[in-house]
Design an enzyme around this catalytic site. Structure first.
Site, PDB file in Angstrom:
ATOM      1  CE1 TYR A  68       0.561 -36.026 -10.437  1.00 23.34           C
ATOM      2  CE2 TYR A  68       0.672 -38.472 -11.211  1.00 23.34           C
ATOM      3  CZ  TYR A  68       0.820 -37.095 -11.394  1.00 23.34           C
ATOM      4  OH  TYR A  68       1.203 -36.300 -12.598  1.00 23.34           O
ATOM      5  CB  THR A 128      -1.377 -42.056 -12.437  1.00 20.57           C
ATOM      6  OG1 THR A 128      -0.438 -41.899 -11.305  1.00 20.57           O
ATOM      7  CG2 THR A 128      -1.147 -40.852 -13.427  1.00 20.57           C
ATOM      8  CE  LYS A 129       1.264 -41.632  -6.858  1.00 21.27           C
ATOM      9  NZ  LYS A 129       2.827 -42.184  -7.124  1.00 21.27           N
ATOM     10  CB  VAL A 130      -4.271 -48.035  -7.043  1.00 25.79           C
ATOM     11  CG1 VAL A 130      -5.465 -48.912  -6.654  1.00 25.79           C
ATOM     12  CG2 VAL A 130      -3.147 -48.655  -7.572  1.00 25.79           C
TER      13      VAL A 130
END
Ligand SMILES: *Cc1c(COP(=O)(O)O)cnc(C)c1O
Length: 369
Positions: free
Chosen positions: A183, A185-187
């Site tokens: 997704y 926003t993930k790292v």
């Protein structure tokens, strides 16, 4: 300009040519699904973890669900996890027909209290599902011991912990399988949805490939058990390949932001994240804690800063999971944390200037409490 809790536009500006080249590469390749980019990403993501197999899927929720199904989890089984997580962890367990069973989290680091797990094991328990929340790993040694003793499998929810380490071992390389979300926003984030499961078991890999592809083996157009379509598309896979090369750089950026928060807010009454000894934190989100959280957030509205709460409602208190039968008060630490935590802006490209604004605002609000 609003300081946002997360923002990809700065990254896009810096990486634009490479990302557009990724799209062009796929569009020119002649194969838009299950092609060379996906195969390349799968082998590179597996290699990053020192693991044999990786199967790309359409999102993190399905990575958890298909990962569980590939481990043989289904109706009638119980899966032990936490309520202090993103709802999709639990939605995915529910989606297999298995029953989620919750243990509480630890007060000082918000992670699964592994000391409570053995008491939650019943004859129906099949799997332990630790969530490496906010960017650091749950203690894996006690879970490995319990899994061996009771014949359980372990699926790690790594949706918030790409590249995190515990005693030198990268998150996702300890359990029987590990699920990732990409997704945005993930790292490690795609430019859209994406997910993957890694495993060192060839049988699990084979089941996963069928589960994401109607139930078929890729080579033979026949199937035994029908399944859905959960493929990771070529464009996202190629973008993820490019971004995987920069994962450790992104993480270094996140750690620098975290250090600036320690420097700027370490002497206030705000409780900052604690890194468990042996863990290397990747700071997916920067979650702080204060008993007067709601007042603080109310006063911070006067400043141009976006703040989040991860998560305001424990999953066991949600109407959709009322049938699981957890009363309010049954997971006291989880419930208390939900009223005291909030997240400060965190992403690798957050500039020192924007971050100084946040530090200044929080200090002003705290001193006026
Ligand atoms: C984001 C997330 C998921 C779900 O991933 P999606 O790609 O949004 O489906 C699952 N578990 C955790 C802990 C997450 O943070």
């Amino acid at each position: 300009m609003t300081t946002r809790v997360w923002d990809y536009l700065v990254e896009y500006e810096a990486e634009r040519l490479d990302l557009l080249d990724a799209v062009e590469t796929v569009f020119n390749s002649g194969q838009l699904v299950l092609g060379a980019s996906l195969r390349g990403f799968e082998s590179e993501f597996a290699a990053y973890h020192g693991i044999e197999h990786c199967v790309g899927v359409d999102n993190g929720t399905n990575a958890i669900k298909l990962g569980l199904q590939a481990l043989g989890i289904g109706p009638g089984d119980e899966v032990i996890t936490v309520s202090n997580t993103a709802a999709p962890t639990v939605v995915a367990i529910d989606g297999t027909g298995a029953t989620p069973v919750f243990v509480d989290v630890r007060e000082d680091d918000f992670l699964m209290d592994t000391g409570q797990v053995e008491a939650a094991i019943t004859e129906r328990t099949k799997c332990l599902l630790p969530v490496h929340l906010y960017g650091q790993c749950v203690d894996m040694a006690p879970l490995k011991e319990l899994a061996a003793k009771h014949g359980l499998s372990i699926l790690e929810d790594c949706a918030q912990a790409h590249g995190a380490r515990q005693n030198g071992k990268v998150a996702g390389s300890t359990g029987d399988a590990a699920a990732f979300s990409f997704y945005p926003t993930k790292v490690l984030g795609a430019y859209g949805d994406g997910g993957a499961v890694i495993t060192s078991a060839e049988s699990v890999d084979r089941r996963l490939r069928r589960l994401r592809y109607y139930g078929m083996d890729e080579r033979y157009y026949t199937l035994e058990t029908p399944a859905h379509n959960s493929r990771l598309d070529e464009v996202q896979a190629e973008i993820l390949r490019r971004k995987l090369k920069r994962l450790d750089t992104y993480t270094a950026g996140r750690r620098a932001v975290a250090q600036r928060y320690v420097d700027g807010l370490g002497d206030t009454g705000l409780k900052l994240p604690r890194t468990v000894p042996g863990n290397e934190h990747v700071y997916y989100v920067y979650v702080v804690r204060h008993p007067r959280r709601d007042e603080i957030l109310e006063r911070l509205k006067a400043y141009d800063i976006q703040l989040n709460i991860s998560y305001p409602w424990p999953v066991h208190t949600m109407t959709g999971f009322a049938h699981l039968g957890y009363e309010t008060g049954s997971l006291p630490v989880t419930e208390k944390l939900a009223t005291e935590i909030f997240s400060l802006p965190m992403y690798p490209a957050l500039t020192a200037d924007l971050q100084d604004k946040v530090v200044h605002a929080v200090r002003e609000v705290l001193s006026a409490l």
